[in-house]
Design a protein around this motif. Structure first.
Motif, mmCIF file in Angstrom:
data_model
loop_
_atom_site.group_PDB
_atom_site.id
_atom_site.type_symbol
_atom_site.label_atom_id
_atom_site.label_comp_id
_atom_site.label_asym_id
_atom_site.label_seq_id
_atom_site.Cartn_x
_atom_site.Cartn_y
_atom_site.Cartn_z
ATOM 1 N N ASN A 60 109.431 43.794 98.151
ATOM 2 C CA ASN A 60 108.343 43.597 99.110
ATOM 3 C C ASN A 60 107.093 43.220 98.331
ATOM 4 O OD1 ASN A 60 109.661 44.500 101.628
ATOM 5 N ND2 ASN A 60 109.805 46.423 100.516
ATOM 6 N N LEU A 61 106.442 42.154 98.769
ATOM 7 C CA LEU A 61 105.230 41.695 98.102
ATOM 8 C C LEU A 61 103.993 42.246 98.783
ATOM 9 C CD1 LEU A 61 106.126 37.930 97.519
ATOM 10 C CD2 LEU A 61 106.347 39.837 95.917
ATOM 11 N N ALA A 62 102.991 42.544 97.986
ATOM 12 C CA ALA A 62 101.682 42.951 98.495
ATOM 13 C C ALA A 62 100.632 42.357 97.562
ATOM 14 C CB ALA A 62 101.553 44.471 98.546
ATOM 15 N N ILE A 63 99.467 42.103 98.103
ATOM 16 C CA ILE A 63 98.367 41.550 97.323
ATOM 17 C C ILE A 63 97.252 42.585 97.263
ATOM 18 C CG2 ILE A 63 96.630 39.735 97.194
ATOM 19 C CD1 ILE A 63 98.614 37.943 98.705
ATOM 20 N N LEU A 64 96.761 42.828 96.064
ATOM 21 C CA LEU A 64 95.650 43.752 95.836
ATOM 22 C C LEU A 64 94.500 42.935 95.277
ATOM 23 C CD1 LEU A 64 97.685 46.500 93.947
ATOM 24 C CD2 LEU A 64 97.411 46.225 96.415
ATOM 25 N N THR A 65 93.321 43.074 95.852
ATOM 26 C CA THR A 65 92.173 42.321 95.356
ATOM 27 C C THR A 65 90.988 43.238 95.087
ATOM 28 O OG1 THR A 65 91.181 41.847 97.517
ATOM 29 C CG2 THR A 65 92.825 40.292 96.728
#
Length: 150
Positions: A60-65
């Motif tokens: 599962n992909l997630a983006i953290l910024t």
């Protein structure tokens, strides 16, 4: 677990990056991989300590910024910046806050969790200079991915 992070040294030493990596290791342990890292730039120059990490956790992909690390001007938070989390969207059309290079669309995690968790992510959990807030935000992400991973 770091894969191949390519960010400038000043960003890797920033409070926002240190807090995100520390919380990732605390919450996800060795079960995540940083698939991609990106330093925000303007006119070919690094944009302060703003960065984006794309992580993979159990496919599962997630983006953290971390963004808004500027100190001058209005609406910027300074050291640590603003912390945001994005997850894969179920929508295939229309506007999305982020679309990756493969066309995968992402929505803010705050839009797909309970209202209590959403409020936390929007307010208390959005401070990149607060290690405990980032850790709790990543606990919400882990819970979401464990239950609704796509």
């Amino acid at each position: 677990m770091k894969d191949d992070v390519k960010l400038p040294l000043h960003t890797i030493k920033s409070i926002g990056y240190i807090n995100v990596i520390t919380a990732l290791n605390s919450i996800f342990g060795e079960k995540y991989v940083i698939k991609e890292s990106y330093q925000y730039t303007e006119n070919g120059k690094d944009w302060y300590d703003d960065f984006r990490l794309i992580i993979n956790y159990h496919d599962n992909l997630a983006i953290l910024t971390i963004s808004d690390t500027r100190t001058e001007g209005m609406m910027y938070r300074g050291a640590g910046g603003a912390f945001s989390i994005f997850v894969k969207s179920l929508d295939t059309e229309g506007w999305a806050p982020y679309i990756d290079k493969n066309g995968i669309r992402y929505d803010g995690l705050d839009g797909v969790v309970s209202s209590e968790e959403s409020d936390y992510l929007k307010y208390d959990g959005s401070h990149g200079n607060n290690a405990q807030a980032i850790e709790k935000s990543l606990q919400i992400l882990k819970k979401y991915l464990d239950n609704h991973g796509r």
